[in-house]
Structure formats: C-alpha cells, structure tokens
Scaffold this active site. Structure first.
Site, short mmCIF file in Angstrom:
data_model
loop_
_atom_site.label_atom_id
_atom_site.label_comp_id
_atom_site.label_asym_id
_atom_site.label_seq_id
_atom_site.Cartn_x
_atom_site.Cartn_y
_atom_site.Cartn_z
N CYS A 97 5.67 0.74 -19.51
CA CYS A 97 5.34 -0.64 -19.88
C CYS A 97 4.71 -0.72 -21.28
CB CYS A 97 4.43 -1.30 -18.84
SG CYS A 97 2.84 -0.50 -18.58
N HIS A 173 -1.41 -3.07 -16.81
CA HIS A 173 -0.04 -3.34 -17.24
C HIS A 173 -0.07 -3.94 -18.64
CE1 HIS A 173 4.15 -3.48 -16.18
NE2 HIS A 173 4.25 -4.75 -16.51
#
Length: 247
Positions: A97, A173
C-alpha cells in the site's frame, strides 16, 4: 500460487523520496513531513504547491465501518484510458500500500509532468493506462523493476523492517489525496472499489488548501494509532530543528 507480498515501507520523506527518484521522478520534487494539518505557521514551512498528500491512517473500527458504508452501493471501477482524471490501481500485492500510494502521488496531477521518459514510472504508466482494473493491477504484479525498487527502499528506513507476521499486525494503511487533471480532489486507496471524487478544488487551491487538509484529516478517528502525513512538493525541505529555530 501464493499472493505476492512486499516488505512494509517506512513512511518517511527520505524513503519515499528515494523510491520516487529511483522509479523515475524528476529530482526537483520530493516528499516532506507535514507536522500539522491545522497549524498555519508550521504549514507555512512546506514548499508550495503541494501536489499530493500521502497519509498513514490507522485501521480502526470506525474507519472500517465508514469505508464499508460508503462502498456498499458502489460498483467496481471500470474506467481506463486518457479520459480518466486520475490513474488508480487496485492493490493485489500484500503490504504494497505504501508504494502503490506513492504511485498514486506520482502518476497523477502535476507530478506526472515530471516523470523521466523511459523510466520505470513511465513504463508503468504507459502499460497501465489503457487497461481495466484487474489487468492494470497485474502490471504492478509483473514488474520486476517496481518490486526491486520497493524492496530496496524498504531497507532504508530508520527502523528495522518488521517480520511478515509483524507486518500483518501493524493496523495501518496508506491513502493518497491528489488533485486530478479535472481539478477535483481525489482520494486514492488500493483496497477500495475505485477512486473517490471528493469535490472540485479552485484553480489556486493545492493539497495544503483548507479543503485538501480537511479531507486528509477525516482519517483521524480519535481511536489512537499512527496518523502521519507526507506532502509531495517541489523545493528543499526544512528539517524539524530548522523549523523549531524559526518559531
């Protein structure tokens, strides 16, 4: 076949800038620590315009619930080609990510004008642009140069890279906020169903405008966890010691 998995990147301007330049971004653009989204004096030290914000958001229950509600009625993204206001990648590589968030910063908006021809970034953009979501994600899966650059950058952080088991428990994230070619503010996250249009920005508004930082700050749920922001800008970064000396 087992899912391809990378090593988690450290969210530091040095790591992200190194990776961006390795992939083929012009050296005149770099990433900078954003120490506050609300303190005008601290924000004044960041070079402008800010082309994108790369944010680490803690994956809290509130964050998960909000995403599920917003995505519930959305179909999967089906756009491709030159008419897209932004290039978005579905994340299919484990723990990638950070580098996919980086690509979202570099391949969109003004930054895309500063990509070296023939570089890995240029090759990824040219290969991915005409493709739909699944095949576009495969471009990243199949790119040995992208994987090598990511893994090299993952070894550069100030902290020891976590083990695979530790990576699965990090609970964070990367999300990118960028001004698209259409002048709108876009939220780009590889685990969503597609890019999210957060509304129009004025011609004089960058990602450190009130609307830009306000959208990024919505990821702060008040439930703890790491919430960190990097700005993608042009110019030389002032270090924390230099900033403190000027206050």
């Amino acid at each position: 076949m087992p899912k391809k998995t990378f090593t988690v990147l450290e969210n530091s301007p040095q790591v992200m800038t190194h990776l961006a330049h390795t992939l083929g971004l012009n050296p005149g653009l770099s990433f900078y620590d954003i120490y506050s989204l609300t303190d005008a004096e601290l924000l004044s030290f960041i070079p402008r315009p800010a082309l994108a914000l790369l944010v680490i958001i803690p994956m809290t229950p509130t964050w998960h619930a909000a995403r599920e509600v917003e995505d519930a009625d959305k179909g999967l993204y089906e756009e491709s080609g030159e008419q897209e206001p932004v290039i978005w990648f579905k994340q299919t590589i484990g723990h990638a990510c950070g580098s996919i968030g980086l690509l979202h910063c570099l391949l969109n908006g003004e930054a895309a004008k500063h990509i070296t021809p023939g570089s890995t970034l240029d090759e990824i953009r040219n290969a991915a642009l005409p493709l739909k979501m699944v095949d576009r994600a495969k471009v990243l899966e199949d790119s040995a140069a992208f994987q090598a650059a990511h893994q090299e950058a993952a070894a550069l952080g100030d902290t020891v890279a976590p083990s695979l088991a530790e990576q699965d428990k990090l609970g964070q994230h990367f999300v990118t906020f960028v001004k698209g070619r259409d002048g709108h503010l876009w939220e780009l996250e590889g685990s969503r169903k597609g890019p999210l249009d957060r509304g129009e920005l004025g011609s004089d508004e960058d990602m450190l405008s009130e609307r830009g930082v306000g959208q990024a700050d919505e990821g702060r749920t008040g439930e703890g966890g790491r919430f960190e922001v990097l700005g993608h800008c042009a110019g030389r970064e002032l270090g924390l010691v230099e900033i403190l000396a000027l206050l």
